[in-house]
Design a protein around this motif. Sequence first.
Motif, PDB file in Angstrom:
ATOM      1  N   PRO A  73      -0.097   2.184  -9.627  1.00 47.96           N
ATOM      2  CA  PRO A  73      -0.870   2.032  -8.386  1.00 47.96           C
ATOM      3  C   PRO A  73      -1.220   0.570  -8.134  1.00 47.96           C
ATOM      4  CG  PRO A  73      -2.193   3.070 -10.103  1.00 47.96           C
ATOM      5  CD  PRO A  73      -0.803   2.949 -10.635  1.00 47.96           C
ATOM      6  N   TYR A  74      -1.458   0.268  -6.884  1.00 48.02           N
ATOM      7  CA  TYR A  74      -1.764  -1.100  -6.467  1.00 48.02           C
ATOM      8  C   TYR A  74      -2.991  -1.639  -7.197  1.00 48.02           C
ATOM      9  CZ  TYR A  74      -2.565  -4.983  -3.205  1.00 48.02           C
ATOM     10  OH  TYR A  74      -2.753  -6.214  -2.647  1.00 48.02           O
ATOM     11  N   THR A  75      -3.970  -0.775  -7.454  1.00 47.75           N
ATOM     12  CA  THR A  75      -5.193  -1.228  -8.123  1.00 47.75           C
ATOM     13  C   THR A  75      -4.941  -1.710  -9.551  1.00 47.75           C
ATOM     14  OG1 THR A  75      -5.645   1.061  -8.747  1.00 47.75           O
ATOM     15  CG2 THR A  75      -6.704   0.237  -6.739  1.00 47.75           C
ATOM     16  N   ALA A  76      -3.819  -1.293 -10.167  1.00 51.24           N
ATOM     17  CA  ALA A  76      -3.476  -1.755 -11.514  1.00 51.24           C
ATOM     18  C   ALA A  76      -2.833  -3.138 -11.487  1.00 51.24           C
ATOM     19  CB  ALA A  76      -2.532  -0.756 -12.187  1.00 51.24           C
TER      20      ALA A  76
ATOM     21  N   LEU B  16       0.818  -1.212   0.000  1.00 47.82           N
ATOM     22  CA  LEU B  16       0.000   0.000   0.000  1.00 47.82           C
ATOM     23  C   LEU B  16       0.849   1.258   0.000  1.00 47.82           C
ATOM     24  CD1 LEU B  16      -2.889  -1.063   2.386  1.00 47.82           C
ATOM     25  CD2 LEU B  16      -2.954  -0.845  -0.107  1.00 47.82           C
ATOM     26  N   LEU B  17       1.943   1.262   0.752  1.00 49.55           N
ATOM     27  CA  LEU B  17       2.805   2.447   0.790  1.00 49.55           C
ATOM     28  C   LEU B  17       3.602   2.620  -0.495  1.00 49.55           C
ATOM     29  CD1 LEU B  17       4.146   2.350   4.448  1.00 49.55           C
ATOM     30  CD2 LEU B  17       2.382   3.844   3.494  1.00 49.55           C
ATOM     31  N   THR B  18       4.156   1.544  -1.002  1.00 52.75           N
ATOM     32  CA  THR B  18       5.029   1.625  -2.177  1.00 52.75           C
ATOM     33  C   THR B  18       4.232   1.829  -3.456  1.00 52.75           C
ATOM     34  OG1 THR B  18       6.642   0.216  -1.106  1.00 52.75           O
ATOM     35  CG2 THR B  18       6.832   0.451  -3.483  1.00 52.75           C
ATOM     36  N   LEU B  19       3.162   1.094  -3.621  1.00 56.76           N
ATOM     37  CA  LEU B  19       2.444   1.128  -4.897  1.00 56.76           C
ATOM     38  C   LEU B  19       1.369   2.207  -4.954  1.00 56.76           C
ATOM     39  CD1 LEU B  19       2.155  -2.680  -5.640  1.00 56.76           C
ATOM     40  CD2 LEU B  19       3.828  -1.039  -6.473  1.00 56.76           C
ATOM     41  N   ASN B  20       1.273   3.017  -3.945  1.00 57.42           N
ATOM     42  CA  ASN B  20       0.348   4.154  -4.003  1.00 57.42           C
ATOM     43  C   ASN B  20       1.116   5.463  -4.091  1.00 57.42           C
ATOM     44  OD1 ASN B  20      -2.098   2.823  -4.095  1.00 57.42           O
ATOM     45  ND2 ASN B  20      -2.152   2.557  -1.880  1.00 57.42           N
ATOM     46  N   GLY B  21       2.380   5.394  -4.547  1.00 59.94           N
ATOM     47  CA  GLY B  21       3.142   6.591  -4.827  1.00 59.94           C
ATOM     48  C   GLY B  21       3.845   7.205  -3.629  1.00 59.94           C
TER      49      GLY B  21
ATOM     50  N   PRO C 143       0.328  -4.326 -10.596  1.00 63.42           N
ATOM     51  CA  PRO C 143       1.623  -4.508 -11.264  1.00 63.42           C
ATOM     52  C   PRO C 143       2.310  -5.783 -10.766  1.00 63.42           C
ATOM     53  CG  PRO C 143       1.775  -2.809  -9.590  1.00 63.42           C
ATOM     54  CD  PRO C 143       0.326  -3.211  -9.663  1.00 63.42           C
ATOM     55  N   THR C 144       3.431  -6.088 -11.357  1.00 58.17           N
ATOM     56  CA  THR C 144       4.179  -7.308 -11.038  1.00 58.17           C
ATOM     57  C   THR C 144       4.492  -7.406  -9.550  1.00 58.17           C
ATOM     58  OG1 THR C 144       5.165  -7.224 -13.232  1.00 58.17           O
ATOM     59  CG2 THR C 144       6.234  -8.631 -11.630  1.00 58.17           C
ATOM     60  N   GLU C 145       4.863  -6.280  -8.924  1.00 57.67           N
ATOM     61  CA  GLU C 145       5.176  -6.290  -7.493  1.00 57.67           C
ATOM     62  C   GLU C 145       3.977  -6.737  -6.667  1.00 57.67           C
ATOM     63  OE1 GLU C 145       5.562  -3.670  -9.544  1.00 57.67           O
ATOM     64  OE2 GLU C 145       7.394  -2.581  -9.100  1.00 57.67           O
ATOM     65  N   ALA C 146       2.794  -6.293  -7.072  1.00 59.87           N
ATOM     66  CA  ALA C 146       1.577  -6.660  -6.346  1.00 59.87           C
ATOM     67  C   ALA C 146       1.268  -8.145  -6.526  1.00 59.87           C
ATOM     68  CB  ALA C 146       0.403  -5.810  -6.808  1.00 59.87           C
TER      69      ALA C 146
END
Length: 193
Positions: free
Chosen positions: A141-144, A128-133, A146-149
């Motif tokens: 963003p986390y909702t997209a 949540l912290l990293t993928l929300n900018g 991405p590979t990390e998620a």
Amino acid sequence: MVASLVVLYGNAVLLYRVPLTWSRWWCKVAHAGLLLVAIVLSLLGVRAAFDFHSANNIPHLYSLHSWIGISTVTLFILQWCVGLGAFLLPWSPLTFRAFLKPIHTWMGMAIFILSLISSLSGINQKLLLTLNGRNGSNTEPYTALPTEAVFANSLGLLVVIFGLVVLKILFNQEWKNPEFEQESNRPLLADAR
């Protein structure tokens, strides 16, 4: 942290359940050794987290994840030290060991459950912290998703599955090793002779 507090710790608590032909002495040595490696790795993980927070001007111990995590590591270290003194070294009285064994077993399961909670909340917090900018990240963003998620969600699912398997084995009375349930309360070093 997942390797130490989930994988190594989970395997260490299962040593008394899997049908090994090892002697009581070897099971205790392996149990204590795996847990010692897990302690070292978890302390390195805590240090890395504090260093990361300091380098990025993030407050320490601000989240539920950090409170549960630091409590888990603290209980783990205390449990290991008490276990070392009570079950491995020759000076503890038999009555103390007999009294402590069920508490030690219960605390071991509680620490394992706390490590699962801490790992899952840490994975979620990081995503949540990293993928929300936040934290200067330029990722999607986390909702997209991405590979990390995908990786982190998969890791989280594996942690849940591993935790459930370990707990199922621990609560399965048929998998208890009767030799260890009937064991004498002699300390480890007395068995080594």
